[in-house]
Design a protein around this motif. Sequence first.
Motif, PDB file in Angstrom:
ATOM      1  N   GLY A 267      44.550  53.600  26.613  1.00  0.00           N
ATOM      2  CA  GLY A 267      43.436  52.931  27.267  1.00  0.00           C
ATOM      3  C   GLY A 267      43.203  51.491  26.850  1.00  0.00           C
ATOM      4  N   MET A 268      44.187  50.829  26.220  1.00  0.00           N
ATOM      5  CA  MET A 268      43.979  49.442  25.797  1.00  0.00           C
ATOM      6  C   MET A 268      45.265  48.626  25.978  1.00  0.00           C
ATOM      7  SD  MET A 268      42.366  47.954  22.265  1.00  0.00           S
ATOM      8  CE  MET A 268      43.608  48.614  21.194  1.00  0.00           C
ATOM      9  N   SER A 269      45.105  47.399  26.498  1.00  0.00           N
ATOM     10  CA  SER A 269      46.227  46.477  26.675  1.00  0.00           C
ATOM     11  C   SER A 269      45.881  45.108  26.123  1.00  0.00           C
ATOM     12  CB  SER A 269      46.578  46.308  28.166  1.00  0.00           C
ATOM     13  OG  SER A 269      47.026  47.510  28.731  1.00  0.00           O
ATOM     14  N   ILE A 270      46.870  44.464  25.543  1.00  0.00           N
ATOM     15  CA  ILE A 270      46.792  43.045  25.183  1.00  0.00           C
ATOM     16  C   ILE A 270      47.367  42.284  26.372  1.00  0.00           C
ATOM     17  CG2 ILE A 270      47.620  41.258  23.601  1.00  0.00           C
ATOM     18  CD1 ILE A 270      45.688  43.195  22.281  1.00  0.00           C
ATOM     19  N   VAL A 271      46.680  41.206  26.787  1.00  0.00           N
ATOM     20  CA  VAL A 271      47.055  40.534  28.035  1.00  0.00           C
ATOM     21  C   VAL A 271      47.237  39.031  27.825  1.00  0.00           C
ATOM     22  CG1 VAL A 271      46.454  40.214  30.463  1.00  0.00           C
ATOM     23  CG2 VAL A 271      45.654  42.250  29.256  1.00  0.00           C
ATOM     24  N   PRO A 272      48.466  38.567  27.541  1.00  0.00           N
ATOM     25  CA  PRO A 272      48.703  37.118  27.540  1.00  0.00           C
ATOM     26  C   PRO A 272      48.682  36.608  28.987  1.00  0.00           C
ATOM     27  CG  PRO A 272      50.730  38.308  27.042  1.00  0.00           C
ATOM     28  CD  PRO A 272      49.637  39.329  27.164  1.00  0.00           C
ATOM     29  N   PHE A 273      48.140  35.384  29.169  1.00  0.00           N
ATOM     30  CA  PHE A 273      48.018  34.859  30.526  1.00  0.00           C
ATOM     31  C   PHE A 273      48.084  33.336  30.525  1.00  0.00           C
ATOM     32  CE2 PHE A 273      43.732  34.994  28.855  1.00  0.00           C
ATOM     33  CZ  PHE A 273      43.194  33.787  29.250  1.00  0.00           C
ATOM     34  N   ALA A 274      48.350  32.784  31.703  1.00  0.00           N
ATOM     35  CA  ALA A 274      48.287  31.339  31.954  1.00  0.00           C
ATOM     36  C   ALA A 274      47.617  31.146  33.311  1.00  0.00           C
ATOM     37  CB  ALA A 274      49.678  30.725  31.969  1.00  0.00           C
ATOM     38  N   ASN A 275      46.665  30.220  33.383  1.00  0.00           N
ATOM     39  CA  ASN A 275      45.937  29.919  34.620  1.00  0.00           C
ATOM     40  C   ASN A 275      45.843  28.414  34.809  1.00  0.00           C
ATOM     41  OD1 ASN A 275      45.167  32.566  35.364  1.00  0.00           O
ATOM     42  ND2 ASN A 275      43.370  32.483  34.066  1.00  0.00           N
ATOM     43  N   PHE A 276      45.830  28.004  36.060  1.00  0.00           N
ATOM     44  CA  PHE A 276      45.507  26.619  36.407  1.00  0.00           C
ATOM     45  C   PHE A 276      44.364  26.652  37.406  1.00  0.00           C
ATOM     46  CE2 PHE A 276      45.656  22.967  39.187  1.00  0.00           C
ATOM     47  CZ  PHE A 276      45.579  21.942  38.265  1.00  0.00           C
ATOM     48  N   MET A 277      43.320  25.866  37.137  1.00  0.00           N
ATOM     49  CA  MET A 277      42.183  25.760  38.036  1.00  0.00           C
ATOM     50  C   MET A 277      41.993  24.279  38.385  1.00  0.00           C
ATOM     51  SD  MET A 277      38.133  25.772  38.028  1.00  0.00           S
ATOM     52  CE  MET A 277      38.232  24.521  36.878  1.00  0.00           C
ATOM     53  N   GLY A 278      41.769  23.997  39.647  1.00  0.00           N
ATOM     54  CA  GLY A 278      41.513  22.628  40.074  1.00  0.00           C
ATOM     55  C   GLY A 278      40.460  22.595  41.166  1.00  0.00           C
TER      56      GLY A 278
ATOM     57  N   PHE B 113      43.842  23.781  32.537  1.00  0.00           N
ATOM     58  CA  PHE B 113      44.977  24.679  32.318  1.00  0.00           C
ATOM     59  C   PHE B 113      44.625  25.557  31.123  1.00  0.00           C
ATOM     60  CE2 PHE B 113      49.113  25.785  30.448  1.00  0.00           C
ATOM     61  CZ  PHE B 113      49.664  26.429  31.536  1.00  0.00           C
ATOM     62  N   GLN B 114      44.764  26.862  31.293  1.00  0.00           N
ATOM     63  CA  GLN B 114      44.438  27.812  30.235  1.00  0.00           C
ATOM     64  C   GLN B 114      45.670  28.597  29.818  1.00  0.00           C
ATOM     65  OE1 GLN B 114      41.682  30.132  32.720  1.00  0.00           O
ATOM     66  NE2 GLN B 114      40.214  29.860  31.068  1.00  0.00           N
ATOM     67  N   LEU B 115      45.832  28.745  28.518  1.00  0.00           N
ATOM     68  CA  LEU B 115      46.755  29.717  27.939  1.00  0.00           C
ATOM     69  C   LEU B 115      45.897  30.597  27.053  1.00  0.00           C
ATOM     70  CD1 LEU B 115      49.782  27.507  26.811  1.00  0.00           C
ATOM     71  CD2 LEU B 115      49.709  29.120  28.710  1.00  0.00           C
ATOM     72  N   GLY B 116      46.036  31.894  27.175  1.00  0.00           N
ATOM     73  CA  GLY B 116      45.188  32.756  26.379  1.00  0.00           C
ATOM     74  C   GLY B 116      45.730  34.151  26.231  1.00  0.00           C
ATOM     75  N   VAL B 117      44.981  34.929  25.474  1.00  0.00           N
ATOM     76  CA  VAL B 117      45.281  36.340  25.287  1.00  0.00           C
ATOM     77  C   VAL B 117      43.968  37.096  25.460  1.00  0.00           C
ATOM     78  CG1 VAL B 117      46.106  38.101  23.688  1.00  0.00           C
ATOM     79  CG2 VAL B 117      47.155  35.833  23.674  1.00  0.00           C
TER      80      VAL B 117
END
Length: 118
Positions: free
Chosen positions: A76-87, A109-113
């Motif tokens: 029931g748990m996941s680690i989620v690396p991600f990258a997003n761009f918002m403009g 620009f986001q890089l996160g977990v």
Amino acid sequence: VGAETLLWYHSDGPVDYLLGSVQAVVVLYPMKDNGFFLKTGLGLAQYSAKDSDDKASTQALDAQVGVGYEVLVGKGMSIVPFANFMGTTGADLRFNDTVSGLSANTSLFQLGVGLTLH
């Protein structure tokens, strides 16, 4: 399909910067048995920079695109690396609540977990 908010704040000496967004988002998992996902969204963003005397601000339509991967780490748990761009689109820049005649765009620009509980 869902909704999300984004908030970024930075203080640099006497100036405070704030970028906030509210969006409707769609998350797609193109491969059924894989944690890879694509995300897109549309919404409204607001940006401001202010000090004790003056404030510059803008409000505009915004969009985002992103990718990520859910890595299952327990029941029931996941680690989620991600990258997003918002403009944002161009919008009137206001200076102390007066339209300045200038146009402004913002981007992030986001890089996160993240952590997802299923």
